[in-house]
Design an enzyme around this catalytic site. Structure first.
Site, PDB file in Angstrom:
ATOM      1  CB  SER A  19      -0.921   0.026   1.220  1.00 16.79           C
ATOM      2  OG  SER A  19      -1.770  -1.081   1.194  1.00 16.79           O
ATOM      3  CB  THR A  20       3.065   2.881   2.133  1.00 15.41           C
ATOM      4  OG1 THR A  20       3.849   1.869   2.770  1.00 15.41           O
ATOM      5  CG2 THR A  20       1.764   3.074   2.888  1.00 15.41           C
TER       6      THR A  20
END
Length: 194
Positions: A19-20
């Site tokens: 996600s990051t």
């Protein structure tokens, strides 16, 4: 001699996502390679709730009949149960299979298909609950006198003024719409309904 068509060997396609941008894909890549994935598609720094993910789109496009899309964990494929079910149904429509390594789900087996049918039923139940809650909330709002939906673009007075201006003075619909700050079609619809 009749020609024999050589069938393409089955392929295991891996999909990894974090996600990051700070997170690493190494753990997922290694697990997918150990699971025999020849090709691995990735999304780095992309939320699981994103509707379109280029890595996932490419992985799905690479699947052919009898191939298997492999993920390290179910949440790598999608955040919501509904999205997950929709994606697995898309894979099945291509004649391909789905496997999640951590949850030991493999739709190529009867047990894996059973698990997904149960998950599909739960997703359908979840949709029905959301729909029921929405309807109940709207009914409660109506009983309380709250207006549901977007506010009307034109007041009753504006509609009456427009009708009068069109009928008696022959004003232009476009000019009146500009006066009220709406599109001419909006004004025309309001006049038809009134």
């Amino acid at each position: 001699m009749p020609k024999t068509t050589k069938e393409r060997p089955r392929m295991r396609v891996g999909y990894a996502r974090v996600s990051t941008a700070e997170q690493s894909l190494d753990l997922q890549r290694n697990a997918l390679r150990q699971a025999g994935c020849e090709r691995i598609f990735e999304d780095h720094g992309v939320s699981g709730s994103a509707m379109h993910r280029s890595g996932l789109d490419e992985a799905l496009a690479a699947l052919a009949k009898n191939d298997t899309l492999v993920v390290w964990r179910l949440d790598r494929l999608g955040r919501s149960l509904v999205h997950l079910i929709d994606t697995v149904n898309l894979i099945a429509a291509k004649g391909a299979h789905f496997q999640s390594l951590n949850e030991a789900i493999d739709t190529a087996s009867s047990g894996g298909r059973l698990v997904f049918h149960i998950m599909g039923a739960l997703a359908e139940f979840e949709r029905a609950l959301i729909s029921d809650r929405t309807k109940a909330g709207m009914a409660a709002a109506r009983r309380a006198g709250t207006s549901i939906g977007r506010p009307r673009a034109l007041t009753q007075k504006q509609i009456e003024y427009a009708r009068e201006a069109l009928a008696e003075r022959g004003d232009d619909l476009g000019t009146l719409a500009d006066l009220f700050g709406v599109h001419p079609r909006t004004l025309a619809r309001a006049l038809d309904k009134a």
